[in-house]
Design a protein around this motif. Structure first.
Motif, mmCIF file in Angstrom:
data_model
loop_
_atom_site.group_PDB
_atom_site.id
_atom_site.type_symbol
_atom_site.label_atom_id
_atom_site.label_comp_id
_atom_site.label_asym_id
_atom_site.label_seq_id
_atom_site.Cartn_x
_atom_site.Cartn_y
_atom_site.Cartn_z
ATOM 1 N N ILE A 21 0.883 -1.175 0.000
ATOM 2 C CA ILE A 21 0.000 0.000 0.000
ATOM 3 C C ILE A 21 0.914 1.216 0.000
ATOM 4 O O ILE A 21 1.684 1.422 0.954
ATOM 5 N N ALA A 22 0.898 1.958 -1.099
ATOM 6 C CA ALA A 22 1.778 3.118 -1.248
ATOM 7 C C ALA A 22 0.912 4.377 -1.266
ATOM 8 O O ALA A 22 -0.119 4.412 -1.933
ATOM 9 N N TYR A 23 1.353 5.388 -0.528
ATOM 10 C CA TYR A 23 0.499 6.579 -0.432
ATOM 11 C C TYR A 23 1.348 7.815 -0.230
ATOM 12 O O TYR A 23 2.529 7.724 0.150
ATOM 13 N N SER A 24 0.722 8.970 -0.465
ATOM 14 C CA SER A 24 1.333 10.220 -0.002
ATOM 15 C C SER A 24 0.290 10.977 0.803
ATOM 16 O O SER A 24 -0.918 10.782 0.604
ATOM 17 N N SER A 25 0.763 11.779 1.726
ATOM 18 C CA SER A 25 -0.156 12.508 2.599
ATOM 19 C C SER A 25 0.622 13.595 3.320
ATOM 20 O O SER A 25 1.699 13.320 3.851
ATOM 21 N N ARG A 26 0.097 14.803 3.305
ATOM 22 C CA ARG A 26 0.744 15.863 4.102
ATOM 23 C C ARG A 26 -0.053 16.122 5.368
ATOM 24 O O ARG A 26 0.496 16.316 6.425
ATOM 25 N N GLY A 27 -1.377 16.114 5.249
ATOM 26 C CA GLY A 27 -2.232 16.471 6.391
ATOM 27 C C GLY A 27 -2.753 15.288 7.177
ATOM 28 O O GLY A 27 -3.371 15.475 8.231
ATOM 29 N N GLY A 28 -2.563 14.061 6.675
ATOM 30 C CA GLY A 28 -2.974 12.876 7.433
ATOM 31 C C GLY A 28 -4.267 12.229 6.953
ATOM 32 O O GLY A 28 -4.579 11.116 7.374
ATOM 33 N N ASN A 29 -5.051 12.916 6.096
ATOM 34 C CA ASN A 29 -6.324 12.309 5.656
ATOM 35 C C ASN A 29 -6.095 11.033 4.841
ATOM 36 O O ASN A 29 -6.706 9.989 5.105
ATOM 37 N N THR A 30 -5.213 11.120 3.870
ATOM 38 C CA THR A 30 -4.959 9.954 3.011
ATOM 39 C C THR A 30 -4.229 8.870 3.799
ATOM 40 O O THR A 30 -4.454 7.675 3.590
ATOM 41 N N GLU A 31 -3.383 9.302 4.726
ATOM 42 C CA GLU A 31 -2.663 8.320 5.559
ATOM 43 C C GLU A 31 -3.653 7.519 6.404
ATOM 44 O O GLU A 31 -3.515 6.303 6.558
ATOM 45 N N ARG A 32 -4.667 8.201 6.950
ATOM 46 C CA ARG A 32 -5.664 7.501 7.773
ATOM 47 C C ARG A 32 -6.395 6.452 6.937
ATOM 48 O O ARG A 32 -6.636 5.328 7.388
ATOM 49 N N LEU A 33 -6.728 6.822 5.693
ATOM 50 C CA LEU A 33 -7.406 5.872 4.804
ATOM 51 C C LEU A 33 -6.453 4.728 4.428
ATOM 52 O O LEU A 33 -6.865 3.562 4.371
ATOM 53 N N ALA A 34 -5.191 5.052 4.216
ATOM 54 C CA ALA A 34 -4.188 4.014 3.904
ATOM 55 C C ALA A 34 -4.102 3.000 5.049
ATOM 56 O O ALA A 34 -3.974 1.791 4.816
#
Ligand SMILES: Cc1cc2nc3c(=O)[nH]c(=O)nc-3n(C[C@H](O)[C@H](O)[C@H](O)COP(=O)(O)O)c2cc1C
Length: 175
Positions: A21-34
């Motif tokens: 699972i590869a992701y980028s996130s600055r504010g944490g929203n996409t990281e939480r979904l990841a």
């Protein structure tokens, strides 16, 4: 499990399915979904799951895996530059990702905002690699993957878990 055949001892080796699972996130929203996608994937037996920032993903990582689930925030209706950079680097291994399973997820700022075009930009890169892409049949999830505006709520986190689970089950069947 150990089987005996003509007095020869054989060991049955379980082949682990590898999912990144590869992701980028600055504010944490996409990281939480990841993290939700990761949780869903970890619930499937005989699967090795790795969660990594796209900037840290190497071409060796991509060649090793059976399935790749990519998450990006919506940036101007497309994937982020970190995620694009990961795909751009992967041109060096063109042809080596053929037949691997792929899927996408995203978070945006605006309720519409470009979630579908962002997921499609990720799936497009996967298709150019000859990967087999998986959509999202759950209506809350967003057709082309799992997408939401802002912080993912519990319904979207569940859709993310389900995406992770489903991609693993499909990879186990096909690869
Ligand atoms: C450079 C940049 C471009 C953005 N472009 C869009 C956009 O086109 N549409 C939108 O709805 N949100 C846009 N956003 C908002 C992000 O997609 C949104 O806040 C997202 O949830 C951020 O994810 P993160 O918390 O994982 O970093 C943009 C944000 C940045 C920093």
């Amino acid at each position: 499990m150990i089987e005996y055949d003509n007095d020869e001892r054989k060991e049955e080796v379980v082949r682990m399915t590898k999912v990144l699972i590869a992701y980028s996130s600055r504010g944490g929203n996409t990281e939480r979904l990841a993290q939700a996608v990761e949780e869903g994937a970890r619930g499937v037996e005989e699967v090795d799951v790795v969660l990594k920032r796209a900037a840290d993903v190497t071409n060796d990582d991509l060649m090793e895996i059976d399935a790749l689930i990519v998450g990006s925030p919506v940036y101007f209706g497309c994937m982020s530059s970190e995620v694009k950079e990961m795909f751009d680097r992967s041109v060096a291994i063109r042809g080596r990702l053929e037949g691997k399973i792929g899927a996408a997820f995203t978070t945006s700022g605006h309720p519409t905002g470009g979630k579908e075009t962002t997921m499609l930009s990720i799936l497009q890169a996967m298709l150019i690699h000859g990967m087999i892409v998986v959509g999202d049949p759950i209506s809350s999830g967003g057709h082309y993957g799992v997408g939401t505006a802002g912080r993912p709520d519990s319904e979207i986190l569940d859709a993310g878990k389900e995406l992770g689970r489903r991609v693993c089950e499909i990879a186990k069947k096909l690869i």
